[in-house]
Motif scaffolding. Structure first.
Motif, PDB file in Angstrom:
ATOM      1  N   THR A  58      12.009 -21.763  -2.930  1.00  0.00           N
ATOM      2  CA  THR A  58      11.112 -22.001  -4.055  1.00  0.00           C
ATOM      3  C   THR A  58      10.251 -20.788  -4.409  1.00  0.00           C
ATOM      4  N   LYS A  59      10.189 -19.775  -3.522  1.00  0.00           N
ATOM      5  CA  LYS A  59       9.305 -18.638  -3.758  1.00  0.00           C
ATOM      6  C   LYS A  59      10.018 -17.325  -4.064  1.00  0.00           C
ATOM      7  N   ALA A  60      11.324 -17.242  -3.905  1.00  0.00           N
ATOM      8  CA  ALA A  60      12.059 -15.994  -4.165  1.00  0.00           C
ATOM      9  C   ALA A  60      12.312 -15.864  -5.665  1.00  0.00           C
ATOM     10  N   PHE A  61      11.964 -14.716  -6.237  1.00  0.00           N
ATOM     11  CA  PHE A  61      12.124 -14.506  -7.672  1.00  0.00           C
ATOM     12  C   PHE A  61      12.363 -13.035  -7.976  1.00  0.00           C
ATOM     13  N   SER A  62      12.811 -12.799  -9.194  1.00  0.00           N
ATOM     14  CA  SER A  62      12.856 -11.445  -9.738  1.00  0.00           C
ATOM     15  C   SER A  62      11.951 -11.446 -10.960  1.00  0.00           C
ATOM     16  N   ILE A  63      11.331 -10.314 -11.215  1.00  0.00           N
ATOM     17  CA  ILE A  63      10.366 -10.216 -12.310  1.00  0.00           C
ATOM     18  C   ILE A  63      10.776  -9.072 -13.227  1.00  0.00           C
ATOM     19  N   GLN A  64      10.713  -9.332 -14.519  1.00  0.00           N
ATOM     20  CA  GLN A  64      11.083  -8.328 -15.512  1.00  0.00           C
ATOM     21  C   GLN A  64       9.949  -8.203 -16.523  1.00  0.00           C
ATOM     22  N   PHE A  65       9.536  -6.980 -16.742  1.00  0.00           N
ATOM     23  CA  PHE A  65       8.483  -6.701 -17.713  1.00  0.00           C
ATOM     24  C   PHE A  65       9.162  -6.275 -19.005  1.00  0.00           C
ATOM     25  N   GLU A  66       9.202  -7.190 -19.955  1.00  0.00           N
ATOM     26  CA  GLU A  66       9.842  -6.924 -21.238  1.00  0.00           C
ATOM     27  C   GLU A  66       8.788  -6.565 -22.270  1.00  0.00           C
ATOM     28  N   GLU A  67       9.217  -6.265 -23.467  1.00  0.00           N
ATOM     29  CA  GLU A  67       8.296  -5.821 -24.508  1.00  0.00           C
ATOM     30  C   GLU A  67       7.286  -6.894 -24.902  1.00  0.00           C
ATOM     31  N   LYS A  68       7.711  -8.153 -24.989  1.00  0.00           N
ATOM     32  CA  LYS A  68       6.831  -9.202 -25.483  1.00  0.00           C
ATOM     33  C   LYS A  68       6.126  -9.981 -24.382  1.00  0.00           C
ATOM     34  N   HIS A  69       6.764 -10.119 -23.216  1.00  0.00           N
ATOM     35  CA  HIS A  69       6.189 -10.921 -22.143  1.00  0.00           C
ATOM     36  C   HIS A  69       6.853 -10.565 -20.812  1.00  0.00           C
ATOM     37  N   VAL A  70       6.319 -11.152 -19.764  1.00  0.00           N
ATOM     38  CA  VAL A  70       6.865 -10.983 -18.421  1.00  0.00           C
ATOM     39  C   VAL A  70       7.767 -12.189 -18.142  1.00  0.00           C
ATOM     40  N   VAL A  71       8.961 -11.919 -17.628  1.00  0.00           N
ATOM     41  CA  VAL A  71       9.910 -12.980 -17.320  1.00  0.00           C
ATOM     42  C   VAL A  71      10.060 -13.064 -15.807  1.00  0.00           C
ATOM     43  N   VAL A  72       9.804 -14.249 -15.261  1.00  0.00           N
ATOM     44  CA  VAL A  72       9.951 -14.498 -13.828  1.00  0.00           C
ATOM     45  C   VAL A  72      11.120 -15.458 -13.663  1.00  0.00           C
ATOM     46  N   LYS A  73      12.192 -14.964 -13.033  1.00  0.00           N
ATOM     47  CA  LYS A  73      13.382 -15.788 -12.797  1.00  0.00           C
ATOM     48  C   LYS A  73      13.461 -16.096 -11.309  1.00  0.00           C
ATOM     49  N   TYR A  74      13.383 -17.368 -10.985  1.00  0.00           N
ATOM     50  CA  TYR A  74      13.502 -17.791  -9.598  1.00  0.00           C
ATOM     51  C   TYR A  74      14.972 -17.770  -9.208  1.00  0.00           C
ATOM     52  N   ARG A  75      15.264 -17.237  -8.041  1.00  0.00           N
ATOM     53  CA  ARG A  75      16.646 -16.990  -7.643  1.00  0.00           C
ATOM     54  C   ARG A  75      17.436 -18.241  -7.313  1.00  0.00           C
ATOM     55  N   PHE A  76      16.876 -19.153  -6.563  1.00  0.00           N
ATOM     56  CA  PHE A  76      17.643 -20.269  -6.035  1.00  0.00           C
ATOM     57  C   PHE A  76      17.377 -21.590  -6.740  1.00  0.00           C
ATOM     58  N   ILE A  77      16.402 -21.613  -7.599  1.00  0.00           N
ATOM     59  CA  ILE A  77      16.172 -22.790  -8.438  1.00  0.00           C
ATOM     60  C   ILE A  77      16.264 -22.310  -9.881  1.00  0.00           C
ATOM     61  N   SER A  78      16.764 -23.121 -10.731  1.00  0.00           N
ATOM     62  CA  SER A  78      16.994 -22.686 -12.114  1.00  0.00           C
ATOM     63  C   SER A  78      15.722 -22.842 -12.933  1.00  0.00           C
ATOM     64  N   THR A  79      14.756 -21.962 -12.648  1.00  0.00           N
ATOM     65  CA  THR A  79      13.491 -21.983 -13.363  1.00  0.00           C
ATOM     66  C   THR A  79      13.182 -20.580 -13.863  1.00  0.00           C
ATOM     67  N   ILE A  80      12.763 -20.508 -15.094  1.00  0.00           N
ATOM     68  CA  ILE A  80      12.334 -19.245 -15.683  1.00  0.00           C
ATOM     69  C   ILE A  80      10.933 -19.444 -16.227  1.00  0.00           C
ATOM     70  N   LYS A  81      10.028 -18.532 -15.871  1.00  0.00           N
ATOM     71  CA  LYS A  81       8.643 -18.617 -16.319  1.00  0.00           C
ATOM     72  C   LYS A  81       8.352 -17.398 -17.200  1.00  0.00           C
ATOM     73  N   TYR A  82       7.676 -17.626 -18.320  1.00  0.00           N
ATOM     74  CA  TYR A  82       7.289 -16.547 -19.220  1.00  0.00           C
ATOM     75  C   TYR A  82       5.770 -16.395 -19.163  1.00  0.00           C
ATOM     76  N   ILE A  83       5.316 -15.161 -18.964  1.00  0.00           N
ATOM     77  CA  ILE A  83       3.885 -14.879 -18.889  1.00  0.00           C
ATOM     78  C   ILE A  83       3.543 -13.891 -19.988  1.00  0.00           C
TER      79      ILE A  83
END
Length: 165
Positions: A58-83
């Motif tokens: 539940t805590k492993a993720f990859s984070i991408q800093f894009e032009e409009k927002h930050v995208v947090v993709k959790y590796r083992f659960i299919s959840t994507i968070k936008y900041i």
């Protein structure tokens, strides 16, 4: 398109923790002759390994800093968070001894403050990353831990002694 990206190293840490717990559990299992204690040792070992795997999942993720927002993709659960960059309040650079350098962002989400720790953006491009993220939100507070780290000096060269405010 992502400008900067990183991830957590929680998978390897969880694997090592499971290996250590399994070794200790096997040691207790083989040292004890009573069947009840052996079953208890195996049960506790399996429960602890299961909890570590659940936590890492539940805590492993990859984070991408894009032009409009930050995208947090959790590796083992299919959840994507936008900041949104406007929600980020603090960017922390952590360089503790005997551990990999990490970054932590603190942000506001639904009336509560949350934080995410991830492996640091490469040392050579960290200053560029700070300039880029400050261009997205000038109110981000920068913090360096420990305060006598060289990165503190590099940030002071750019933003002056009052860069944290």
């Amino acid at each position: 398109m992502s400008k900067y990206s990183s991830k957590t190293n929680l998978v390897w840490e969880a694997f090592l923790a499971c290996l250590i717990i399994a070794t200790i559990g096997f040691g207790i299992f083989s040292a004890v002759e009573n069947l009840i204690y052996q079953i208890l040792a195996i049960s506790i070992t399996l429960i602890l390994i299961g909890l570590i795997i659940y936590y890492a999942r539940t805590k492993a993720f990859s984070i991408q800093f894009e032009e409009k927002h930050v995208v947090v993709k959790y590796r083992f659960i299919s959840t994507i968070k936008y900041i949104n960059y406007s929600d980020i309040t603090e960017l922390k650079y952590i360089n503790a001894s005997k551990s990999p350098t990490t970054n932590e962002i603190k942000f506001k989400e639904a009336e509560q403050y949350l934080s995410l720790k991830f492996l640091s953006i490469e040392y050579e491009s960290y200053i560029e990353f700070v300039k880029w993220i400050k261009s997205k939100n000038g109110k981000i507070q920068l913090t360096v831990f420990p305060s006598d780290n060289y990165m503190n000096h590099r940030l002071q060269e750019i933003y002056g002694f009052k860069y944290r405010k």
